[in-house]
Scaffold this motif. Sequence first.
Motif, PDB file in Angstrom:
ATOM      1  N   SER A  60       0.594  -0.854  -0.285  1.00 41.87           N
ATOM      2  CA  SER A  60      -0.008   0.061   0.213  1.00 41.87           C
ATOM      3  C   SER A  60       0.529   0.745  -0.033  1.00 41.87           C
ATOM      4  N   TRP A  68       1.395   1.842  -3.272  1.00 45.96           N
ATOM      5  CA  TRP A  68       0.544   2.488  -4.040  1.00 45.96           C
ATOM      6  C   TRP A  68       0.301   4.161  -3.568  1.00 45.96           C
ATOM      7  N   TYR A  69      -0.069   4.179  -2.423  1.00 43.31           N
ATOM      8  CA  TYR A  69       0.609   5.170  -2.259  1.00 43.31           C
ATOM      9  C   TYR A  69       1.518   6.007  -3.630  1.00 43.31           C
ATOM     10  N   LYS A 110      -8.484   9.402  -6.853  1.00 44.72           N
ATOM     11  CA  LYS A 110      -7.525   7.971  -6.631  1.00 44.72           C
ATOM     12  C   LYS A 110      -8.424   7.726  -5.787  1.00 44.72           C
ATOM     13  N   ASN A 139      -8.503   3.497  -6.131  1.00 48.91           N
ATOM     14  CA  ASN A 139      -8.131   2.263  -5.159  1.00 48.91           C
ATOM     15  C   ASN A 139      -9.665   1.584  -4.695  1.00 48.91           C
ATOM     16  N   LEU A 179      -6.574  -0.927  -6.059  1.00 48.44           N
ATOM     17  CA  LEU A 179      -6.152  -1.776  -4.169  1.00 48.44           C
ATOM     18  C   LEU A 179      -6.997  -3.050  -3.843  1.00 48.44           C
ATOM     19  N   TRP A 190     -14.060   0.931   3.321  1.00 47.64           N
ATOM     20  CA  TRP A 190     -12.743   1.567   2.191  1.00 47.64           C
ATOM     21  C   TRP A 190     -12.769   2.868   2.313  1.00 47.64           C
ATOM     22  N   SER A 247      -9.563   5.299   2.510  1.00 45.99           N
ATOM     23  CA  SER A 247      -9.394   6.080   1.349  1.00 45.99           C
ATOM     24  C   SER A 247      -9.446   7.440   1.105  1.00 45.99           C
TER      25      SER A 247
END
Length: 196
Positions: free
Chosen positions: A116, A119-120, A138, A142, A146, A187, A191
């Motif tokens: 993660s 990813w971020y 984003k 996500n 993700l 999530w 997020s």
Amino acid sequence: MEALGGNCAFWGWKLPEIRNTKRPFPSKSKSSDSSAESTGSRGYRFPLKQAVTASSLALTGDTIAQLSSHWRKRKDSISGSSDTSKDIMPSVISDHDWLRALRMTSYGFLLYGPGSYAWYKYLDHCLPHQTPQNIMLKVLLNQIVLGPCVIGVVFAWNNLWLGKLSELPDKYQKDALPTLFYGFRFWIPVSLLNFW
């Protein structure tokens, strides 16, 4: 791409050029740059802080899930007793699955924390400005990228530890979509917190 908005734009969002992968991420120290240049690689620094945070959260979440499950089962079986708290607590703690807790903690430390983090960092690299459109993109990425990846890796990690890799396709088919949809409502707030 012209049909989507022209000039690599998608609904007004400027997406990054995929072919331009030569830009390195900025590093914090000069000594790591010189050692990376001398070996010919860019180097890699394990994100320890993110790994420890993810493993702590995974352990806490798994512990809460196990305790609430044991508490509900035990409370239902002793529902006739007047003082259930004294009877329930020792059995709830003794029934704790420490191997499951270790599985989830190791997943958080080895896979989710570093994954993660990368990813971020990638999303921040591609969409660096904090505009409402970028934040919405984003969060959307996500959810559609993700989320399914995390669920797929968690299932594979658990089945690998349990020695049930042959059952993994059935697990995906039976539990992946319900898990994704159930976790979806949790999530989105997480997020949003990651991008503010």
